[in-house]
Design a protein around this motif. Sequence first.
Motif, PDB file in Angstrom:
ATOM      1  N   GLY A 277      -8.484 -28.099   5.032  1.00  0.00           N
ATOM      2  CA  GLY A 277      -8.936 -28.745   4.000  1.00  0.00           C
ATOM      3  C   GLY A 277      -9.945 -29.267   3.688  1.00  0.00           C
ATOM      4  N   THR A 278      -9.467 -30.556   4.362  1.00  0.00           N
ATOM      5  CA  THR A 278     -10.023 -32.692   4.010  1.00  0.00           C
ATOM      6  C   THR A 278     -10.724 -32.523   4.733  1.00  0.00           C
ATOM      7  OG1 THR A 278      -7.386 -32.796   4.071  1.00  0.00           O
ATOM      8  CG2 THR A 278      -9.080 -34.803   4.597  1.00  0.00           C
ATOM      9  N   VAL A 279     -11.471 -31.455   5.972  1.00  0.00           N
ATOM     10  CA  VAL A 279     -12.292 -31.948   6.695  1.00  0.00           C
ATOM     11  C   VAL A 279     -13.465 -30.842   5.747  1.00  0.00           C
ATOM     12  CG1 VAL A 279     -13.954 -30.863   8.482  1.00  0.00           C
ATOM     13  CG2 VAL A 279     -11.578 -31.565   9.041  1.00  0.00           C
ATOM     14  N   LEU A 280     -13.732 -29.997   5.103  1.00  0.00           N
ATOM     15  CA  LEU A 280     -13.990 -29.459   4.438  1.00  0.00           C
ATOM     16  C   LEU A 280     -14.933 -30.039   3.232  1.00  0.00           C
ATOM     17  CD1 LEU A 280     -15.553 -26.388   4.041  1.00  0.00           C
ATOM     18  CD2 LEU A 280     -13.832 -25.310   2.414  1.00  0.00           C
ATOM     19  N   LEU A 281     -13.302 -30.180   2.398  1.00  0.00           N
ATOM     20  CA  LEU A 281     -13.501 -31.026   1.433  1.00  0.00           C
ATOM     21  C   LEU A 281     -14.921 -32.563   2.137  1.00  0.00           C
ATOM     22  CD1 LEU A 281     -13.247 -32.418  -1.662  1.00  0.00           C
ATOM     23  CD2 LEU A 281     -11.118 -33.472  -0.786  1.00  0.00           C
ATOM     24  N   VAL A 282     -14.501 -33.188   3.286  1.00  0.00           N
ATOM     25  CA  VAL A 282     -15.089 -34.322   3.113  1.00  0.00           C
ATOM     26  C   VAL A 282     -16.708 -33.716   3.689  1.00  0.00           C
ATOM     27  CG1 VAL A 282     -15.193 -35.914   5.181  1.00  0.00           C
ATOM     28  CG2 VAL A 282     -13.491 -35.348   4.441  1.00  0.00           C
ATOM     29  N   VAL A 283     -17.066 -32.613   4.229  1.00  0.00           N
ATOM     30  CA  VAL A 283     -18.593 -31.324   4.695  1.00  0.00           C
ATOM     31  C   VAL A 283     -19.198 -31.637   3.308  1.00  0.00           C
ATOM     32  CG1 VAL A 283     -19.335 -29.793   4.961  1.00  0.00           C
ATOM     33  CG2 VAL A 283     -17.237 -31.023   7.337  1.00  0.00           C
ATOM     34  N   GLY A 284     -17.864 -31.394   1.813  1.00  0.00           N
ATOM     35  CA  GLY A 284     -18.624 -30.857   0.660  1.00  0.00           C
ATOM     36  C   GLY A 284     -19.868 -32.133   0.492  1.00  0.00           C
ATOM     37  N   LEU A 285     -18.520 -33.187   0.394  1.00  0.00           N
ATOM     38  CA  LEU A 285     -19.077 -34.739  -0.295  1.00  0.00           C
ATOM     39  C   LEU A 285     -19.920 -34.384  -0.102  1.00  0.00           C
ATOM     40  CD1 LEU A 285     -16.057 -36.177  -1.586  1.00  0.00           C
ATOM     41  CD2 LEU A 285     -17.254 -35.177  -2.671  1.00  0.00           C
ATOM     42  N   ALA A 286     -20.550 -34.665   1.077  1.00  0.00           N
ATOM     43  CA  ALA A 286     -21.816 -35.045   2.389  1.00  0.00           C
ATOM     44  C   ALA A 286     -22.671 -34.024   2.079  1.00  0.00           C
ATOM     45  CB  ALA A 286     -21.709 -34.923   3.844  1.00  0.00           C
ATOM     46  N   ALA A 287     -22.323 -33.026   1.666  1.00  0.00           N
ATOM     47  CA  ALA A 287     -23.108 -31.806   1.935  1.00  0.00           C
ATOM     48  C   ALA A 287     -23.959 -32.639  -0.135  1.00  0.00           C
ATOM     49  CB  ALA A 287     -22.571 -30.177   1.225  1.00  0.00           C
ATOM     50  N   THR A 288     -22.999 -32.450  -0.742  1.00  0.00           N
ATOM     51  CA  THR A 288     -23.660 -33.407  -2.349  1.00  0.00           C
ATOM     52  C   THR A 288     -24.715 -34.088  -1.693  1.00  0.00           C
ATOM     53  OG1 THR A 288     -21.248 -32.631  -2.649  1.00  0.00           O
ATOM     54  CG2 THR A 288     -22.932 -33.968  -4.588  1.00  0.00           C
ATOM     55  N   VAL A 289     -24.694 -35.471  -1.535  1.00  0.00           N
ATOM     56  CA  VAL A 289     -25.462 -36.625  -1.261  1.00  0.00           C
ATOM     57  C   VAL A 289     -26.875 -35.782  -0.122  1.00  0.00           C
ATOM     58  CG1 VAL A 289     -25.863 -38.808  -0.605  1.00  0.00           C
ATOM     59  CG2 VAL A 289     -23.653 -38.089  -1.369  1.00  0.00           C
ATOM     60  N   THR A 290     -26.480 -35.172   0.626  1.00  0.00           N
ATOM     61  CA  THR A 290     -28.011 -34.327   1.059  1.00  0.00           C
ATOM     62  C   THR A 290     -28.590 -33.860   0.398  1.00  0.00           C
ATOM     63  OG1 THR A 290     -26.199 -35.066   3.506  1.00  0.00           O
ATOM     64  CG2 THR A 290     -28.477 -33.340   3.783  1.00  0.00           C
ATOM     65  N   VAL A 291     -27.648 -32.810  -0.525  1.00  0.00           N
ATOM     66  CA  VAL A 291     -29.123 -32.019  -1.168  1.00  0.00           C
ATOM     67  C   VAL A 291     -29.638 -33.226  -2.116  1.00  0.00           C
ATOM     68  CG1 VAL A 291     -27.294 -31.426  -2.983  1.00  0.00           C
ATOM     69  CG2 VAL A 291     -28.878 -29.399  -1.816  1.00  0.00           C
TER      70      VAL A 291
END
Length: 227
Positions: free
Chosen positions: A195-209
């Motif tokens: 879950g923590t990894v998915l959260l970090v990936v999601g935050l990175a995706a926010t910046v990327t998009v």
Amino acid sequence: MKRRIVGALAALLLLAAAGWFLPLQPWLGAALTWAAAHRGPSALAFVALYVLASVCLVPGLILTLAGGAIFGLVRGVVLVSAGSLLGASAAFFIGRTFAREWTQRRIAAWPRLRALDGALGERGLWIVLLTRLSPLLPFNLLNYAYGVTAVRPRDYIAGSWLGMLPATVLYVYAGSAAANLAQALSGGVRTGRTGTVLLVVGLAATVTVAALVTRVARRRLEQELAP
């Protein structure tokens, strides 16, 4: 067209008000309890319930956890994926039917808005996928919002499915690991390091998009303004 827009907005407000004032949680709990007691015939009913929840702006986390608790990991992932994708698609086409033409006319005189809309059409698959990974963007509202943009339906559907799949697997697994449906519905489940990894990936995706949309929109704006 204005009447259709007003009607659509009024309907969304009514759905939001229903979610706030009506006892949806007890109703949802009762429906899921029935599904748990009738696992064989309840699969289609569960998918239909997920679709209805998505259209009515009801958060899907509890349903996803319940899907794991009721149907197990593999079947739960299949049913939750089907329900969430069908619900997202239904809301998308509702938004497109009622507001896309109106949006096109309104942005015709605004190069920057046309450029942004064009960026969504050009890189729709990646933009939708990344926003689905983001934990900061409201899932159900995005369903309707994408409907009024130039995103192609096939890009929206593919991007939504791929972007939702990691969280679907994670939370269905968490639900399947719960001792019973009551524990899953109470939210008393843990996602651990995944879950923590998915959260970090999601935050990175926010910046990327954000960076992707800005870059593509800037390029299209330059094309719009070029003599």
